[in-house]
Scaffold this motif. Sequence first.
Motif, PDB file in Angstrom:
ATOM      1  N   MET A   1       0.836  -1.208   0.000  1.00 44.23           N
ATOM      2  CA  MET A   1       0.000   0.000   0.000  1.00 44.23           C
ATOM      3  C   MET A   1       0.872   1.261   0.000  1.00 44.23           C
ATOM      4  O   MET A   1       0.600   2.212  -0.710  1.00 44.23           O
TER       5      MET A   1
ATOM      6  N   THR B   1       1.759   6.945  -6.747  1.00 40.96           N
ATOM      7  CA  THR B   1       0.681   7.859  -7.138  1.00 40.96           C
ATOM      8  C   THR B   1       1.050   9.298  -6.826  1.00 40.96           C
ATOM      9  O   THR B   1       0.824  10.198  -7.649  1.00 40.96           O
ATOM     10  N   ALA B   2       1.644   9.525  -5.653  1.00 42.46           N
ATOM     11  CA  ALA B   2       2.029  10.880  -5.261  1.00 42.46           C
ATOM     12  C   ALA B   2       3.085  11.447  -6.209  1.00 42.46           C
ATOM     13  O   ALA B   2       3.018  12.627  -6.602  1.00 42.46           O
TER      14      ALA B   2
ATOM     15  N   GLN C   1       2.347   1.920  -3.378  1.00 43.63           N
ATOM     16  CA  GLN C   1       1.319   2.438  -4.285  1.00 43.63           C
ATOM     17  C   GLN C   1       1.050   3.910  -4.013  1.00 43.63           C
ATOM     18  O   GLN C   1       0.915   4.724  -4.945  1.00 43.63           O
ATOM     19  N   ARG C   2       0.984   4.277  -2.747  1.00 41.98           N
ATOM     20  CA  ARG C   2       0.750   5.686  -2.378  1.00 41.98           C
ATOM     21  C   ARG C   2       1.887   6.568  -2.874  1.00 41.98           C
ATOM     22  O   ARG C   2       1.653   7.672  -3.386  1.00 41.98           O
TER      23      ARG C   2
ATOM     24  N   GLY D   1      -4.151   4.128  -3.739  1.00 41.61           N
ATOM     25  CA  GLY D   1      -3.477   4.335  -2.468  1.00 41.61           C
ATOM     26  C   GLY D   1      -3.934   5.584  -1.750  1.00 41.61           C
ATOM     27  O   GLY D   1      -3.649   5.761  -0.564  1.00 41.61           O
ATOM     28  N   HIS D   2      -4.639   6.476  -2.450  1.00 38.51           N
ATOM     29  CA  HIS D   2      -5.094   7.734  -1.855  1.00 38.51           C
ATOM     30  C   HIS D   2      -6.609   7.880  -1.898  1.00 38.51           C
ATOM     31  O   HIS D   2      -7.139   8.869  -1.405  1.00 38.51           O
TER      32      HIS D   2
ATOM     33  N   ASP E   1     -14.024   5.204   0.382  1.00 44.45           N
ATOM     34  CA  ASP E   1     -13.378   6.271  -0.377  1.00 44.45           C
ATOM     35  C   ASP E   1     -14.342   6.777  -1.441  1.00 44.45           C
ATOM     36  O   ASP E   1     -15.281   6.080  -1.838  1.00 44.45           O
TER      37      ASP E   1
ATOM     38  N   ARG F   1      -9.225  14.042  -1.471  1.00 47.10           N
ATOM     39  CA  ARG F   1      -8.055  14.912  -1.387  1.00 47.10           C
ATOM     40  C   ARG F   1      -8.410  16.395  -1.320  1.00 47.10           C
ATOM     41  O   ARG F   1      -7.604  17.207  -0.862  1.00 47.10           O
TER      42      ARG F   1
ATOM     43  N   GLN G   1     -11.490   5.094  -6.543  1.00 43.96           N
ATOM     44  CA  GLN G   1     -10.113   4.610  -6.535  1.00 43.96           C
ATOM     45  C   GLN G   1      -9.329   5.223  -7.683  1.00 43.96           C
ATOM     46  O   GLN G   1      -8.414   4.608  -8.232  1.00 43.96           O
TER      47      GLN G   1
END
Length: 309
Positions: free
Chosen positions: A1, A8-9, A4-5, A282-283, A275, A289, A278
Motif C-alpha cells: 500500500m 501515485t504521489a 502504491q501511495r 493508495g489515496h 473512499d 483529497r 479509486q
Amino acid sequence: MLKQRVITALILMAILLPSLAAQALWPFAALGLLFVSAAGWEWARLNGWPGLRAVALGAGVAVLGYVVAEAVHLDPWGLSSAPHAESAAAAHVHVPGQALAGFVVPAAVWWVSGALWALGGALALRWGTRYWKQSPTVLRALLGLGILVVAWLALTESKAQGLNFLLSIFCLVWAADIGAYFGGRAFGRRKLAISISPGKSWEGVWSGMLSVLLLAVAWIAVDRHWSVDSPSMYSHLLSGLGPVGLVLSIVFLVGMSVVGDLFESLIKRQAGAKDSSQLLPGHGGVLDRIDALLPVLPLVLALMSLCHG
C-alpha cells in the motif's frame, strides 16, 4: 500500500508542478478543471447517479466552469486581454466587500457561496445523517455541481494572484489536517462527530488551529524577508484586518476545513463507501483529497474583499 501511495504521489507531483511553475494561467486552470470534473463524477456516484449520469455530471462541471469563468471575465485561457493585469493597474478603491485590486471575480460570488457553506454545512452536520439520503437525488447532484464549479473558480482566481498566495491556502488545509491528526492522537478525548467520523476529536481541531497559527507567523516572516511572487493569504489578512482579524480568520477557516472534511465523510457514510473512488490508487478519490479545500477556497477570497488598508 505504501509503495502504491508513493508512486501515485510522484505521478501527481510530476503533473502538478509544471502547471504551478508555468507563467500562463491556463495549464493550471485546465488541470484543475480536469480534477474537479473527476470529483463531479465521484459525487454523482456517491449520490445515486451511477453510469452515464455520473459521466454527465463530471462533464457538466467542466462545461459550467468554462461558461461561468467567461461570464465573470476570469478568462484563465488567455482568450481576451489580461484582466488581472488591468485590474491590478487600476485605481484601488477602498470599499469593504469589493475585491482587492488584481482580483477579478465579484466578491459577492464568494460571500454567497461562503454563507451557504457556513449555514448549509452546519445543517448538514446536524441533520445530514437523518435526511441527506432522503433528499432528491437531482438536488444533491446540482448541489455538487455548484460546489465544485465555485471551488474551481476560487482555485483559478487564487493561482492568478501568484504561487505564494495559492500555496499559503493549500498549506493552511494541510497544516490543519496534520496538526489535527497528531494532536488528536496525543490528546483526543472528546469526539467531534462520532456518527460521521469517529476518529475526529475537539482536541484535534484545536491542535490544527494552533498549527496553522504557527504556520502563519512563519509565512509572514518569509513574506517580509524573502522575495516572493505575491503576498500570502496570511500577509493580506494581517495588513487588512490586523493581528486579531488574522487570528479570527484562521480559526474560522480551519473550522470550515473541518466542515468540508466532515461533509464528505457524511456523504461517503450515507453511500456506504470508504473512499470517494479509486482514481488515485493508495489515496482514494479526488474528493478525498480536496474535501477540506471546497469551503476554504471561496471563503479565503471572501475575506480578501475585506482586506483594504
